[in-house]
Design a protein around this motif. Sequence first.
Motif: not given
Length: 406
Positions: A386-405
């Motif tokens: 469950v932990i691994l699947a939740a992490g993979v699914a969240n990493a696929c969200v484009r907005d998550v990858r766009r947030i930068r320092r």
Amino acid sequence: MTVGDQGASPLRSPAFRRFLLAQLVSATGTAMAPVALAFAVIEQGGGARSLGIVLAANTVPALVLLLVGGVLADRVSRSRILFLGNLGAGAAQAAVAVLVATGTATTAAMSVCACASGAAAAFTTPAARGVVSRLVAPGRLQPANALIRVPRNAVKVAGPVVGGFVVSLAGPAWALGWDAVTFAVAALLLAGLRLAGAGPAGGQRAGLVAELRHGWAGFRSRVWLWSYTLSGTAVVAAWLAGYQLLGPLVAERSYAGAGSWGLIQGAFAAGLLAGTFVCLLWRPRRLMLVAVVTSSGLFLPLAAMGLGLPLLWVLGAAVVAGAGMDVAVVAWSTAMQQQIPDAELGRLNAFSSLGEQLAIPLGYLVVAVASAYWSGGHILLVCSAVILAAGVANACVRDVRRIRRS
């Protein structure tokens, strides 16, 4: 905002040093409190049922009042909230210490005190998360967040051990009393911050419901925020159910019992401390993606125990998981402080924290049902998946990858 030079160390700010010292003092008491509380319940003749009631009494107010605490953190002085909240929590712990010391403690009386302590936490949690951005420059938020984690994680390594010695030598009342003293000292330190309120200019304030609606609209509009909260709810539920609930049982059956479990907990705490120092040296640009990936490392020790791997493998997995978890916390805190306006920080933190709070009873309930059909090892493997699947699914969200320092 009381900030220093963009390139200066956060430790050069007197206000930040005061806040850091308050965190250190409070952490020394908080680390001992769970051991002391457990043995206080045992001393007054209670068992698992009594301890469960007391812990539930502490959790329920936090769930009910957390969103109200978020609104207040965006309305009034956060330092004043922290001052009053720490005083309230200290008074509650002092009352428990007196009850235990005088032999008059009952489950009902301890539950009332736990309820008061939980209510205080509901107000101090959102306020505390909005303080650092007021004390240091935007470019120094990550090292500031990491420095705050140093005393917390260091105490997690030694605190339970010291608490155990204090309880065994002097009794739980002394450890609970020390916790009360640390709350009081922290309150006085935090009162000196004198932070202004974060409310709108001109004093125009909407009602409580209207401000909650505004906060919910802000939360819902940020995909990276609600997706991480949703993923985090699943991760926290699976982690607490697997590690806190099933971990000791599996250690008893598959390893050397309490000794092995103590080593696993120590390895995880050491990993947390190591992760803090990583954050002082490494400044990733994709903050949210780093938070998602590193928090997913929590699946490792659950999988190792579920597969029955040798203890050394479990210890290594626990160290890696702890380090990853602390990197995730610092990256997440920094992203929140940089991406969310100060006037909304309390409410959005409260909405995010509510998901984590709801995950606690959810995870325990699911495991309680599943344990009737599956072995502890099998449930640990499901939790790790469950932990691994939740992490993979969240990493696929484009907005998550766009947030930068910033």
